[in-house]
Enzyme design. Structure first.
Site, PDB file in Angstrom:
ATOM      1  N   ASP A  14      -7.485   0.507  55.889  1.00  0.00           N
ATOM      2  CA  ASP A  14      -6.828   1.805  55.943  1.00  0.00           C
ATOM      3  C   ASP A  14      -7.630   2.821  55.153  1.00  0.00           C
ATOM      4  O   ASP A  14      -8.371   2.473  54.243  1.00  0.00           O
ATOM      5  CB  ASP A  14      -5.380   1.718  55.451  1.00  0.00           C
ATOM      6  N   GLU A  56       6.137   4.268  48.665  1.00  0.00           N
ATOM      7  CA  GLU A  56       5.533   3.871  47.394  1.00  0.00           C
ATOM      8  C   GLU A  56       6.309   4.444  46.214  1.00  0.00           C
ATOM      9  O   GLU A  56       7.233   5.238  46.371  1.00  0.00           O
ATOM     10  CB  GLU A  56       4.070   4.328  47.356  1.00  0.00           C
TER      11      GLU A  56
END
Length: 245
Positions: free
Chosen positions: A36, A149
């Site tokens: 990513d 997150e």
């Protein structure tokens, strides 16, 4: 950042179809590597990654930066191809990364860096879709990924100022909005600790959204939260030789 999928992507069409299907319809197979990226990795050797065995990449598309506190660097960012964050920010390298990944023959998709305490889940999903986070049936495009997150102190702490029930409602809004506009369930990126802490280990998504589980370790992905039978993708490292983290 290196990602390892829990499924064999024997062909491009099979790969995109597999990650687009509900979790309970995916057949567990072998592993395949991917990575990513975001604008923090401006130079990526896509062809080198492909030649080394990588077959997919997830790119940051969007995120939310609530004014007036718009940081120039997001210390919690990670390198899928990030398309968006929240409803005010689009990754400036998204198009460059997306085109580079496509040219190298990689399966590609985008991720949205969530800011659950800043705006509704439906609004952030809509923004993500409008700026590159969509899905198509071309056999090379992954469904989008919702990146969940830890929040900073200024964002309301670990859970962005939301209760567990409010967080589940926020995720539900995002997931349902994305599915309603694309007919595909978005992937959910998280850690076991964040999911347990901020959603109460909710099991509301384990038959719909594929799980991307982050755990930097050579010893395996560890505990799979939320009643998911397995992780579809395991993020096992914060570095990658070809330009991702």
């Amino acid at each position: 950042m290196k990602l390892t999928s829990a499924f064999a992507l024997a062909a491009v069409c099979q790969a995109a179809a597999a990650l687009a299907a509900p979790v309970d319809q995916i057949e567990k197979r072998d592993t395949v590597k991917g990575f990513d990226i975001s604008h923090y990795q401006p130079t990526v050797n896509y062809q080198g990654a492909y030649n080394s065995g990588a077959r997919f990449v997830i790119i940051k598309v969007t995120q939310y930066l609530s004014p007036p506190n718009r940081p120039s660097i997001d210390t919690l960012d990670h390198p899928d191809i990030q398309a968006t964050e929240g409803t005010t920010y689009t990754d400036p390298k998204f198009t460059q990364h997306y085109n580079g990944a496509t040219s190298a023959g990689l399966i590609r998709g985008g991720y949205h860096f969530a800011r659950p305490g800043s705006s509704p889940g439906a609004a952030q999903a809509t923004y993500f879709l409008a700026h590159g986070g969509g899905w198509s049936s071309d056999g090379r495009t992954l469904p989008g990924m919702l990146d969940l997150e830890y929040g900073t102190a200024s964002q309301g702490g670990t859970c962005h100022g939301l209760s567990q029930s409010s967080m589940v409602n926020w995720i539900t809004e995002f997931v349902n909005t994305y599915h309603g506009k694309t007919s595909r369930w978005p992937m959910i990126y998280t850690t076991n600790d964040w999911w347990v802490t901020c959603t109460g280990n909710s099991q509301a998504f384990n038959t719909k959204s594929p799980l991307v589980l982050a755990r930097y370790s050579s010893q395996g992905p560890g505990t799979v939260p939320g009643g998911w039978p397995f992780q579809t993708i395991w993020q096992n490292s914060d570095s990658y030789a070809y330009g991702g983290r």
